[in-house]
Design a protein around this motif. Structure first.
Motif, PDB file in Angstrom:
ATOM      1  N   UNK A 386       0.853  -1.188   0.000  1.00  0.00           N
ATOM      2  CA  UNK A 386       0.000   0.000   0.000  1.00  0.00           C
ATOM      3  C   UNK A 386       0.884   1.231   0.000  1.00  0.00           C
ATOM      4  N   UNK A 387       0.757   2.031  -1.049  1.00  0.00           N
ATOM      5  CA  UNK A 387       1.593   3.226  -1.138  1.00  0.00           C
ATOM      6  C   UNK A 387       0.692   4.453  -1.029  1.00  0.00           C
ATOM      7  N   UNK A 388       0.955   5.300  -0.047  1.00  0.00           N
ATOM      8  CA  UNK A 388       0.113   6.498   0.071  1.00  0.00           C
ATOM      9  C   UNK A 388       0.377   7.473  -1.075  1.00  0.00           C
ATOM     10  N   UNK A 389      -0.678   7.949  -1.724  1.00  0.00           N
ATOM     11  CA  UNK A 389      -0.536   8.916  -2.814  1.00  0.00           C
ATOM     12  C   UNK A 389      -0.941  10.299  -2.340  1.00  0.00           C
ATOM     13  N   UNK A 390      -1.930  10.347  -1.477  1.00  0.00           N
ATOM     14  CA  UNK A 390      -2.376  11.612  -0.891  1.00  0.00           C
ATOM     15  C   UNK A 390      -2.258  11.552   0.634  1.00  0.00           C
ATOM     16  N   UNK A 391      -2.589  10.374   1.156  1.00  0.00           N
ATOM     17  CA  UNK A 391      -2.635  10.228   2.610  1.00  0.00           C
ATOM     18  C   UNK A 391      -1.257  10.481   3.213  1.00  0.00           C
ATOM     19  N   UNK A 392      -1.242  11.064   4.401  1.00  0.00           N
ATOM     20  CA  UNK A 392       0.009  11.317   5.102  1.00  0.00           C
ATOM     21  C   UNK A 392       0.333  10.066   5.916  1.00  0.00           C
ATOM     22  N   UNK A 393       1.028   9.098   5.294  1.00  0.00           N
ATOM     23  CA  UNK A 393       1.269   7.811   5.943  1.00  0.00           C
ATOM     24  C   UNK A 393       2.470   7.133   5.287  1.00  0.00           C
ATOM     25  N   UNK A 394       2.884   6.018   5.858  1.00  0.00           N
ATOM     26  CA  UNK A 394       4.040   5.285   5.348  1.00  0.00           C
ATOM     27  C   UNK A 394       3.618   4.184   4.412  1.00  0.00           C
ATOM     28  N   UNK A 395       4.475   3.901   3.433  1.00  0.00           N
ATOM     29  CA  UNK A 395       4.229   2.750   2.576  1.00  0.00           C
ATOM     30  C   UNK A 395       4.421   1.478   3.389  1.00  0.00           C
ATOM     31  N   UNK A 396       3.556   0.477   3.131  1.00  0.00           N
ATOM     32  CA  UNK A 396       3.753  -0.777   3.862  1.00  0.00           C
ATOM     33  C   UNK A 396       3.311  -1.974   3.036  1.00  0.00           C
TER      34      UNK A 396
END
Ligand code: ATP
Ligand code: MG
Length: 417
Positions: A386-396
């Motif tokens: 899961x790669x964040x494109x807009x969300x302020x979060x880490x890829x996991x």
């Protein structure tokens, strides 16, 4: 005629959903009515000498040479249906939404095909009905976040008999000042003199300052009902301005008339208009039935939302990227399961293949919050990235089996946003 494009439909849909929720919360039921009716229906109800019937209707002869008209408004058709299907034996609360057609000069907030939400209530003559309709409007404005930008103007125009007396007095007065009236008002002096009260022309307005006032021709009972309505509005905390010159453009109104207006839309400032029409059902051959309603101009409402920077994002939650044909096939049943499990989640799958790079470019452009990636390694290990494109979060990268828990969080975030 105007296209409503994908960039605007999310706003429309959120408005329509809000309308539906508010209306059903008050017990109003939907009717779906034809867009074409026989011409005579509108001529009889709206009035022969109104703007709509005189110059705005799309009228044509059908193959049988019957004169038909694309509906310019909804009340006439709704009353026809109520009479035809005998719906008003008990009080009825109805609504409809859809396109209306008027041949007008197109400009911002004024189109030849436009949309209205119409709300009509049959069977109650007392002002509690009028108050409910107005309260419902405010609830709708609140839901959309436009309530602070709309003002309620309200008036009572009495009965047809009251207005006939007033009409004579008004024509008597204005006839002494014909030369100072604007052109439209001069024309209306014979045909529809009450509409002159609506004139925006400042010279005409000045003449009107000394004209007889409609209030003096209205009987005590009607005035008492109006006071009662105002008391209900006070109880509801709904602010209003009593505008003694508000008459509205359609012939069928009596007693209460009201408009919601805004300062954000220039000349096309009226977003909603309505009032009581206690004689219309009888005019159409039904049993005498009091009624009241209003119509909201939905283009003007969306323009108002836009003017207030109210936006609704059309972007998906997930954009799905797959490494190759095998990964695509691997993703199919999984995405199918997710869509069934999370019907509210917007999952857009990349189609047509291509490199990771080009797929990510599209994912970015789509505005989606997350890219859901099935790469070769992920497929082999029964995982997803899961790669964040807009969300302020880490890829996991997580196990397939953990995806549902993750998506529940995404959904919660989307709903609280
Ligand atoms: P106006 O004075 O602006 O022409 P109206 O009195 O003709 O309005 P109604 O027949 O009362 O309007 O219709 C109710 C609402 O529908 C209006 O307040 C407006 O928001 C909307 N409406 C009417 N005509 C148009 C149009 N041609 N284009 C877009 N919206 C419209
Ligand atoms: Mg008009």
């Amino acid at each position: 005629m105007v296209d409503i494009l994908p960039e605007d439909t999310p706003l429309w849909q959120s408005m329509e959903t809000a309308a539906l929720e508010v209306l059903s919360s008050y017990g109003y039921e939907e009717v779906r009515l034809p867009i074409i009716e026989s011409t005579d229906l509108f001529a009889r109800s709206i009035g022969e000498v109104t703007d709509i019937v005189e110059k705005e209707m799309y009228t044509f002869a059908d193959r049988n040479d019957d004169s038909m008209t694309l509906r310019p408004e909804g009340t006439a058709g709704c009353v026809r249906a109520v009479v035809q299907h005998n719906l008003a034996v008990t009080p009825q609360r109805l609504w409809y939404m859809g396109p209306m057609f008027r041949y007008e000069r197109p400009q911002k907030g004024r189109q030849r095909q436009f949309h209205q939400l119409g709300v009509e209530a049959f069977g109650v003559s007392s002002p509690d009905q009028d108050a409910e309709l107005i309260a419902l409007c405010r609830q709708f404005w609140r839901r959309l976040g436009v309530d602070d930008a709309l003002q309620l103007e309200i008036n009572t125009i009495g009965s047809a008999a009251d207005r006939a007396c007033y009409r004579d007095a008004l024509v008597g007065y204005l006839s002494q000042h014909v030369d100072q009236l604007d052109e439209d008002s001069q024309r209306r002096l014979d045909s529809n003199p009450l509409r002159i009260l609506d004139s925006k022309n400042s010279d005409t307005q000045q003449i009107l300052d000394n004209a007889p006032v409609l209030q003096d021709y209205i009987d005590d009972d009607t005035r008492a009902e109006f006071e009662q309505l105002l008391a209900y509005l006070n109880a509801l905390g709904i602010e209003y301005v009593v505008n003694p010159r508000l008459v509205r453009g359609l012939d069928y109104y009596n007693k209460t008339v009201f408009e919601w207006t805004t300062e954000h839309l220039g000349a096309q400032s009226t977003v909603c208009g309505g009032g009581r029409y206690d004689t219309l059902v009888e005019t159409f051959g039904g049993k005498s039935t009091p009624a009241a309603g209003f119509a909201v101009g939905l283009e003007r409402l969306t323009l108002l939302m836009q003017a207030l920077d109210i936006t609704v994002s059309p972007a998906a939650d997930l954009y799905v990227i797959t490494a190759n044909e095998a990964a695509f096939r691997h993703s199919l049943p999984r995405l199918d399961g997710l869509r069934r499990r999370f019907p509210e989640l917007d999952i857009v799958q990349h189609l047509g293949g291509g490199s990771f790079k080009s797929q990510f470019k599209r994912a970015d452009k789509s505005g989606a919050a997350w890219a859901l990636v099935y790469g070769e390694a992920e497929v082999a290990a029964e995982q997803v990235t899961l790669k964040p494109l807009r969300a302020d979060a880490e890829q996991k990268t997580i196990a397939d089996t953990e995806l549902e828990v993750f998506l529940e969080e995404v959904l919660n975030d989307a709903q609280s946003a």
